[in-house]
Enzyme design. Structure first.
Site, PDB file in Angstrom:
ATOM      1  N   ARG A 196     -12.845   8.411  53.618  1.00 21.23           N
ATOM      2  CA  ARG A 196     -13.228   8.812  55.152  1.00 21.23           C
ATOM      3  C   ARG A 196     -13.079  10.231  55.537  1.00 21.23           C
ATOM      4  O   ARG A 196     -12.199  10.675  55.050  1.00 21.23           O
ATOM      5  CB  ARG A 196     -12.083   7.868  55.962  1.00 21.23           C
ATOM      6  CG  ARG A 196     -12.777   8.155  57.554  1.00 21.23           C
ATOM      7  CD  ARG A 196     -11.843   7.095  58.526  1.00 21.23           C
ATOM      8  NE  ARG A 196     -10.602   7.141  58.553  1.00 21.23           N
ATOM      9  CZ  ARG A 196      -9.701   6.192  59.110  1.00 21.23           C
ATOM     10  NH1 ARG A 196     -10.475   5.310  59.967  1.00 21.23           N
ATOM     11  NH2 ARG A 196      -8.614   6.309  59.427  1.00 21.23           N
ATOM     12  N   ARG A 202       0.980   2.370  56.089  1.00 21.42           N
ATOM     13  CA  ARG A 202       0.186   1.859  57.388  1.00 21.42           C
ATOM     14  C   ARG A 202      -0.125   0.473  57.049  1.00 21.42           C
ATOM     15  O   ARG A 202      -0.141  -0.421  57.820  1.00 21.42           O
ATOM     16  CB  ARG A 202      -1.035   2.900  57.635  1.00 21.42           C
ATOM     17  CG  ARG A 202      -0.759   4.143  58.227  1.00 21.42           C
ATOM     18  CD  ARG A 202      -1.806   5.220  57.783  1.00 21.42           C
ATOM     19  NE  ARG A 202      -2.996   4.921  58.697  1.00 21.42           N
ATOM     20  CZ  ARG A 202      -4.084   5.309  58.368  1.00 21.42           C
ATOM     21  NH1 ARG A 202      -4.443   6.079  57.173  1.00 21.42           N
ATOM     22  NH2 ARG A 202      -4.976   5.164  59.189  1.00 21.42           N
ATOM     23  N   ARG A 244      -8.137  12.952  57.340  1.00 25.95           N
ATOM     24  CA  ARG A 244      -7.008  12.880  58.434  1.00 25.95           C
ATOM     25  C   ARG A 244      -5.861  12.990  57.377  1.00 25.95           C
ATOM     26  O   ARG A 244      -5.710  12.496  56.299  1.00 25.95           O
ATOM     27  CB  ARG A 244      -7.001  11.585  58.900  1.00 25.95           C
ATOM     28  CG  ARG A 244      -7.837  11.421  60.257  1.00 25.95           C
ATOM     29  CD  ARG A 244      -7.935   9.998  60.872  1.00 25.95           C
ATOM     30  NE  ARG A 244      -6.776   9.343  60.864  1.00 25.95           N
ATOM     31  CZ  ARG A 244      -6.657   8.035  61.354  1.00 25.95           C
ATOM     32  NH1 ARG A 244      -7.711   7.536  62.025  1.00 25.95           N
ATOM     33  NH2 ARG A 244      -5.709   7.536  61.182  1.00 25.95           N
TER      34      ARG A 244
HETATM   35  P1  AMP Z   1      -5.088   4.833  63.935  1.00 27.93           P
HETATM   36  O1  AMP Z   1      -5.834   6.021  64.528  1.00 27.93           O
HETATM   37  O2  AMP Z   1      -5.130   3.593  64.959  1.00 27.93           O
HETATM   38  O3  AMP Z   1      -5.143   4.403  62.492  1.00 27.93           O
HETATM   39  O4  AMP Z   1      -3.615   5.204  64.277  1.00 27.93           O
HETATM   40  C1  AMP Z   1      -2.943   6.229  63.251  1.00 27.93           C
HETATM   41  C2  AMP Z   1      -1.449   6.446  63.905  1.00 27.93           C
HETATM   42  O5  AMP Z   1      -1.221   6.609  65.205  1.00 27.93           O
HETATM   43  C3  AMP Z   1      -0.726   5.324  63.316  1.00 27.93           C
HETATM   44  O6  AMP Z   1      -0.528   5.244  61.697  1.00 27.93           O
HETATM   45  C4  AMP Z   1       0.539   5.345  64.401  1.00 27.93           C
HETATM   46  O7  AMP Z   1       1.219   6.295  63.801  1.00 27.93           O
HETATM   47  C5  AMP Z   1       0.092   5.893  65.439  1.00 27.93           C
HETATM   48  N1  AMP Z   1      -0.541   4.829  66.560  1.00 27.93           N
HETATM   49  C6  AMP Z   1      -1.561   4.638  67.031  1.00 27.93           C
HETATM   50  N2  AMP Z   1      -1.760   3.413  67.903  1.00 27.93           N
HETATM   51  C7  AMP Z   1      -0.556   3.130  67.769  1.00 27.93           C
HETATM   52  C8  AMP Z   1       0.148   2.211  68.474  1.00 27.93           C
HETATM   53  N3  AMP Z   1      -0.266   1.249  69.309  1.00 27.93           N
HETATM   54  N4  AMP Z   1       1.537   2.064  68.555  1.00 27.93           N
HETATM   55  C9  AMP Z   1       2.172   2.890  67.837  1.00 27.93           C
HETATM   56  N5  AMP Z   1       1.584   3.814  67.162  1.00 27.93           N
HETATM   57  C10 AMP Z   1       0.468   4.020  67.046  1.00 27.93           C
END
Ligand code: AMP
Length: 213
Positions: free
Chosen positions: A127, A171, A160
């Site tokens: 990505r 994750r 990222r």
């Molecule tokens: P994402 O872009 O949705 O993959 O999120 C990237 C990172 O942001 C995640 O691995 C978490 O560390 C943090 N994050 C995003 N959304 C949440 C959430 N609802 N609760 C806790 N951490 C979050």
């Protein structure tokens, strides 16, 4: 329409969100994007969240719930909303239910993008994201016309920091242990719809958009 997108990292939530937003005009809220924006602006919340994001673990509930509340308070959600990456655990789901019951805007549908591990690993490691407009590309599945340059706005593409194999594995563990149980939470509310997200992204989008026609 009030929508929640559920799915592992790399399942295609962001791509689908762009298509749903274009079709329904709902407000798209991605907690990951909001957190990255806070990080970029070096706000106290962003600096607090940094270590969790880089480790691939969840940012504390109080911070993300606050972010969602601020965003909702500042936004027009007459046409509905679509939450992408939130809720990620039971405490967040309950907080969301409480927030939306108070606003009389409960969730209508929880769309679960079901993808298998090898597929999400391949998607995440390849990505690339535009630093300027957030458009998402993939080195082999959806390469930009010119390497490293966004087709949409000419911005610089980057990887990222949490899209490396070690953090991706973490994750995925967090998803399996903590977020996947949210599927049962919404199934129990009769709001769950599952879409096969191992298909090509155009097929995933087609299947999901049919639900809103
Ligand atoms: P994402 O872009 O949705 O993959 O999120 C990237 C990172 O942001 C995640 O691995 C978490 O560390 C943090 N994050 C995003 N959304 C949440 C959430 N609802 N609760 C806790 N951490 C979050």
């Amino acid at each position: 329409m009030r929508i929640i997108l559920l799915g592992a990292p790399g399942a295609g939530k962001g791509t689908l969100a762009t298509a749903i937003k274009a079709k329904l005009g709902v407000l798209h809220i991605s907690t990951g994007d909001l957190l990255r924006e806070e990080l970029k602006n070096k706000t106290p919340l962003g600096l607090e969240a940094k270590k969790f994001i880089e480790a691939g673990t969840l940012v504390p509930d109080s911070l993300v719930i606050q972010l969602i509340e601020n965003k909702l308070a500042a936004s027009d959600i007459v046409k509905g909303y679509m939450l992408d990456g939130f809720p990620r655990n039971k405490a967040q789901a309950e907080a969301l239910d409480a927030m939306m019951t108070k606003r009389q805007q409960p969730v209508d549908i929880a769309l679960y993008l079901e993808a298998s591990l090898p597929v999400v690993l391949q998607r995440l490691t390849g990505r690339r994201v535009c630093r300027a407009c957030g458009a998402v590309f993939h080195l082999t599945n959806m390469p930009p016309r010119q390497a490293g340059v966004c087709d949409a706005c000419g911005g610089e593409l980057y990887q990222r920091t949490d899209d490396n194999e070690e953090t991706i594995k973490k994750r995925m563990d967090v998803f399996l242990d903590t977020t996947r149980p949210m599927i049962e939470y919404y199934r129990a509310q009769n709001k769950l719809v599952t879409v096969n997200a191992d298909q090509e992204s155009t097929e995933v989008v087609k299947a999901a958009l049919k639900l809103f026609s």
